[in-house]
Motif scaffolding. Sequence first.
Motif, PDB file in Angstrom:
ATOM      1  N   ALA A  71      -7.365  60.723  67.318  1.00  0.00           N
ATOM      2  CA  ALA A  71      -8.301  61.668  66.701  1.00  0.00           C
ATOM      3  C   ALA A  71      -9.743  61.247  66.972  1.00  0.00           C
ATOM      4  O   ALA A  71     -10.584  62.063  67.373  1.00  0.00           O
ATOM      5  N   GLY A  72     -10.047  59.963  66.756  1.00  0.00           N
ATOM      6  CA  GLY A  72     -11.405  59.481  66.971  1.00  0.00           C
ATOM      7  C   GLY A  72     -11.824  59.551  68.425  1.00  0.00           C
ATOM      8  O   GLY A  72     -12.973  59.880  68.739  1.00  0.00           O
ATOM      9  N   ALA A  73     -10.891  59.243  69.332  1.00  0.00           N
ATOM     10  CA  ALA A  73     -11.207  59.306  70.760  1.00  0.00           C
ATOM     11  C   ALA A  73     -11.492  60.749  71.182  1.00  0.00           C
ATOM     12  O   ALA A  73     -12.438  61.013  71.931  1.00  0.00           O
ATOM     13  N   ARG A  74     -10.674  61.682  70.711  1.00  0.00           N
ATOM     14  CA  ARG A  74     -10.926  63.090  71.041  1.00  0.00           C
ATOM     15  C   ARG A  74     -12.263  63.549  70.469  1.00  0.00           C
ATOM     16  O   ARG A  74     -13.013  64.280  71.122  1.00  0.00           O
ATOM     17  N   ASN A  75     -12.575  63.139  69.250  1.00  0.00           N
ATOM     18  CA  ASN A  75     -13.857  63.534  68.647  1.00  0.00           C
ATOM     19  C   ASN A  75     -15.035  62.989  69.435  1.00  0.00           C
ATOM     20  O   ASN A  75     -16.061  63.653  69.584  1.00  0.00           O
ATOM     21  N   THR A  76     -14.891  61.767  69.946  1.00  0.00           N
ATOM     22  CA  THR A  76     -15.946  61.199  70.791  1.00  0.00           C
ATOM     23  C   THR A  76     -16.159  62.072  72.020  1.00  0.00           C
ATOM     24  O   THR A  76     -17.287  62.367  72.404  1.00  0.00           O
ATOM     25  N   GLY A  77     -15.072  62.493  72.645  1.00  0.00           N
ATOM     26  CA  GLY A  77     -15.168  63.336  73.827  1.00  0.00           C
ATOM     27  C   GLY A  77     -15.773  64.693  73.531  1.00  0.00           C
ATOM     28  O   GLY A  77     -16.607  65.200  74.296  1.00  0.00           O
ATOM     29  N   ILE A  78     -15.373  65.297  72.416  1.00  0.00           N
ATOM     30  CA  ILE A  78     -15.917  66.607  72.031  1.00  0.00           C
ATOM     31  C   ILE A  78     -17.424  66.519  71.822  1.00  0.00           C
ATOM     32  O   ILE A  78     -18.182  67.393  72.237  1.00  0.00           O
ATOM     33  N   ALA A  79     -17.864  65.437  71.188  1.00  0.00           N
ATOM     34  CA  ALA A  79     -19.302  65.259  70.933  1.00  0.00           C
ATOM     35  C   ALA A  79     -20.093  65.146  72.222  1.00  0.00           C
ATOM     36  O   ALA A  79     -21.276  65.527  72.283  1.00  0.00           O
ATOM     37  N   GLN A  80     -19.469  64.623  73.271  1.00  0.00           N
ATOM     38  CA  GLN A  80     -20.155  64.420  74.552  1.00  0.00           C
ATOM     39  C   GLN A  80     -20.006  65.613  75.493  1.00  0.00           C
ATOM     40  O   GLN A  80     -20.682  65.679  76.525  1.00  0.00           O
ATOM     41  N   ALA A  81     -19.135  66.547  75.155  1.00  0.00           N
ATOM     42  CA  ALA A  81     -18.845  67.666  76.058  1.00  0.00           C
ATOM     43  C   ALA A  81     -20.008  68.645  76.123  1.00  0.00           C
ATOM     44  O   ALA A  81     -20.699  68.890  75.128  1.00  0.00           O
ATOM     45  N   SER A  82     -20.207  69.237  77.286  1.00  0.00           N
ATOM     46  CA  SER A  82     -21.258  70.247  77.455  1.00  0.00           C
ATOM     47  C   SER A  82     -20.683  71.660  77.547  1.00  0.00           C
ATOM     48  O   SER A  82     -21.423  72.632  77.482  1.00  0.00           O
ATOM     49  N   GLY A  83     -19.367  71.779  77.686  1.00  0.00           N
ATOM     50  CA  GLY A  83     -18.753  73.089  77.858  1.00  0.00           C
ATOM     51  C   GLY A  83     -18.572  73.835  76.549  1.00  0.00           C
ATOM     52  O   GLY A  83     -18.531  73.250  75.467  1.00  0.00           O
ATOM     53  N   ALA A  84     -18.430  75.153  76.657  1.00  0.00           N
ATOM     54  CA  ALA A  84     -18.194  75.999  75.493  1.00  0.00           C
ATOM     55  C   ALA A  84     -16.721  75.994  75.091  1.00  0.00           C
ATOM     56  O   ALA A  84     -16.381  76.359  73.969  1.00  0.00           O
ATOM     57  N   TRP A  85     -15.852  75.600  76.023  1.00  0.00           N
ATOM     58  CA  TRP A  85     -14.422  75.524  75.757  1.00  0.00           C
ATOM     59  C   TRP A  85     -13.932  74.095  75.978  1.00  0.00           C
ATOM     60  O   TRP A  85     -14.410  73.408  76.870  1.00  0.00           O
ATOM     61  N   ILE A  86     -12.972  73.686  75.135  1.00  0.00           N
ATOM     62  CA  ILE A  86     -12.426  72.331  75.209  1.00  0.00           C
ATOM     63  C   ILE A  86     -10.926  72.407  75.475  1.00  0.00           C
ATOM     64  O   ILE A  86     -10.194  73.146  74.805  1.00  0.00           O
ATOM     65  N   GLY A  87     -10.478  71.644  76.467  1.00  0.00           N
ATOM     66  CA  GLY A  87      -9.050  71.463  76.704  1.00  0.00           C
ATOM     67  C   GLY A  87      -8.703  70.009  76.479  1.00  0.00           C
ATOM     68  O   GLY A  87      -9.591  69.142  76.480  1.00  0.00           O
ATOM     69  N   PHE A  88      -7.436  69.728  76.291  1.00  0.00           N
ATOM     70  CA  PHE A  88      -7.010  68.360  76.005  1.00  0.00           C
ATOM     71  C   PHE A  88      -5.867  67.967  76.927  1.00  0.00           C
ATOM     72  O   PHE A  88      -5.048  68.791  77.317  1.00  0.00           O
ATOM     73  N   ILE A  89      -5.830  66.705  77.258  1.00  0.00           N
ATOM     74  CA  ILE A  89      -4.661  66.144  77.946  1.00  0.00           C
ATOM     75  C   ILE A  89      -4.599  64.665  77.602  1.00  0.00           C
ATOM     76  O   ILE A  89      -5.603  63.952  77.689  1.00  0.00           O
ATOM     77  N   ASP A  90      -3.438  64.220  77.158  1.00  0.00           N
ATOM     78  CA  ASP A  90      -3.259  62.793  76.925  1.00  0.00           C
ATOM     79  C   ASP A  90      -3.097  62.086  78.270  1.00  0.00           C
ATOM     80  O   ASP A  90      -2.740  62.701  79.275  1.00  0.00           O
ATOM     81  N   SER A  91      -3.335  60.806  78.273  1.00  0.00           N
ATOM     82  CA  SER A  91      -3.411  60.072  79.540  1.00  0.00           C
ATOM     83  C   SER A  91      -2.047  59.803  80.169  1.00  0.00           C
ATOM     84  O   SER A  91      -1.976  59.198  81.240  1.00  0.00           O
ATOM     85  N   ASP A  92      -0.972  60.248  79.522  1.00  0.00           N
ATOM     86  CA  ASP A  92       0.349  60.144  80.150  1.00  0.00           C
ATOM     87  C   ASP A  92       0.966  61.518  80.372  1.00  0.00           C
ATOM     88  O   ASP A  92       2.141  61.622  80.739  1.00  0.00           O
ATOM     89  N   ASP A  93       0.184  62.587  80.166  1.00  0.00           N
ATOM     90  CA  ASP A  93       0.672  63.946  80.359  1.00  0.00           C
ATOM     91  C   ASP A  93       0.118  64.545  81.650  1.00  0.00           C
ATOM     92  O   ASP A  93      -0.721  63.936  82.325  1.00  0.00           O
ATOM     93  N   ILE A  94       0.549  65.748  81.977  1.00  0.00           N
ATOM     94  CA  ILE A  94       0.184  66.365  83.261  1.00  0.00           C
ATOM     95  C   ILE A  94      -0.052  67.856  83.069  1.00  0.00           C
ATOM     96  O   ILE A  94       0.748  68.542  82.427  1.00  0.00           O
ATOM     97  N   TRP A  95      -1.142  68.358  83.631  1.00  0.00           N
ATOM     98  CA  TRP A  95      -1.360  69.797  83.726  1.00  0.00           C
ATOM     99  C   TRP A  95      -0.745  70.301  85.031  1.00  0.00           C
ATOM    100  O   TRP A  95      -0.959  69.689  86.089  1.00  0.00           O
ATOM    101  N   LEU A  96      -0.041  71.414  84.970  1.00  0.00           N
ATOM    102  CA  LEU A  96       0.350  72.086  86.205  1.00  0.00           C
ATOM    103  C   LEU A  96      -0.902  72.648  86.867  1.00  0.00           C
ATOM    104  O   LEU A  96      -1.933  72.868  86.214  1.00  0.00           O
ATOM    105  N   SER A  97      -0.834  72.904  88.164  1.00  0.00           N
ATOM    106  CA  SER A  97      -2.048  73.192  88.930  1.00  0.00           C
ATOM    107  C   SER A  97      -2.732  74.510  88.566  1.00  0.00           C
ATOM    108  O   SER A  97      -3.886  74.718  88.921  1.00  0.00           O
TER     109      SER A  97
END
Length: 309
Positions: A71-97
């Motif tokens: 939770a804290g790591a994601r919040n850190t990323g959200i605070a630093q993000a410049s985009g209007a939309w946020i997506g998430f992926i854990d570091s052992d998961d995969i997005w299809l192309s």
Amino acid sequence: MPVFNSGDYLREAVHSVLHQLPIDDRPLPSLELIIVDDHSTDARTVAMLAEIAGMDDRVRVITNQRSKGAAGARNTGIAQASGAWIGFIDSDDIWLSYALALRWHYIESNPGIRWIAGRFKLLRTELTLAQYQADCARLAADMAGTSQYPRLEHLPRPFLDFAKECLIQTTAVLIQRDLINEMGLFNEKLHRAEDYHLWFQCAVANDLWRIDYEISYYRIHAASLTHGETPRYLKEDLMIEMLLQGELAGAHRASLVRRLDMVMQDHCYFYRGRKQYGNAFGMAMKWVGKRPLQVGGWKELLAATLRRG
């Protein structure tokens, strides 16, 4: 992308985000990948993060000075993000192309969407390149030359639906940054089910849209939080209690209490099924303490005392 001692899976996860493909030659939205190292101690992970930081100008690596959990790591990323939309992926998961392009197609076509998710596949073994390519090709073939995009399901304010089951997996979600901020971000007091907690809050006054197609892999392995050695709903009772104590409960209190009973029952079944009667007894005592008038808790207490599986 929160990262903590991810090892070999990290490179695969990063690659899947940076190699997103367009559909029908429609341009993808601009993308930044914010990787938040939650104070990793594994030398291999630290070295890999240093390598990844210089591989693409769309990547930013941020390091927490202390471990704050998912939770804290994601919040850190959200605070630093410049985009209007946020997506998430854990570091052992995969997005299809096509994970980004498909969600973005529906967002552009439906201005009222504030959060959207797709289906996901459980990945219990190592992913082969051939398997990944086949799944990506299947999605492309299903839409090629037909403009027949997967069905989009509209769920109006689905709080009661979420009380029955968690309808989405975080890796498959794309959500407006403003909506996350309105909900107060991920609750850092929760070390599990922090995403479910946030989705409950979003569902009170916001419709959810779901794509009827798999867009990501959710990996299950021995080091992940979700695997067969712990109860399926571990710590979810704490999340539900937090909701019950908040302003959201109101008219939804009964549905949350039913969910709480189901979670406690499942915990007791899990431990008795493995003959861990001490844990089963402790969980039953916890259930009785929370819900003294619920007969199920007393029955589980008796079953654990008699050591019945």
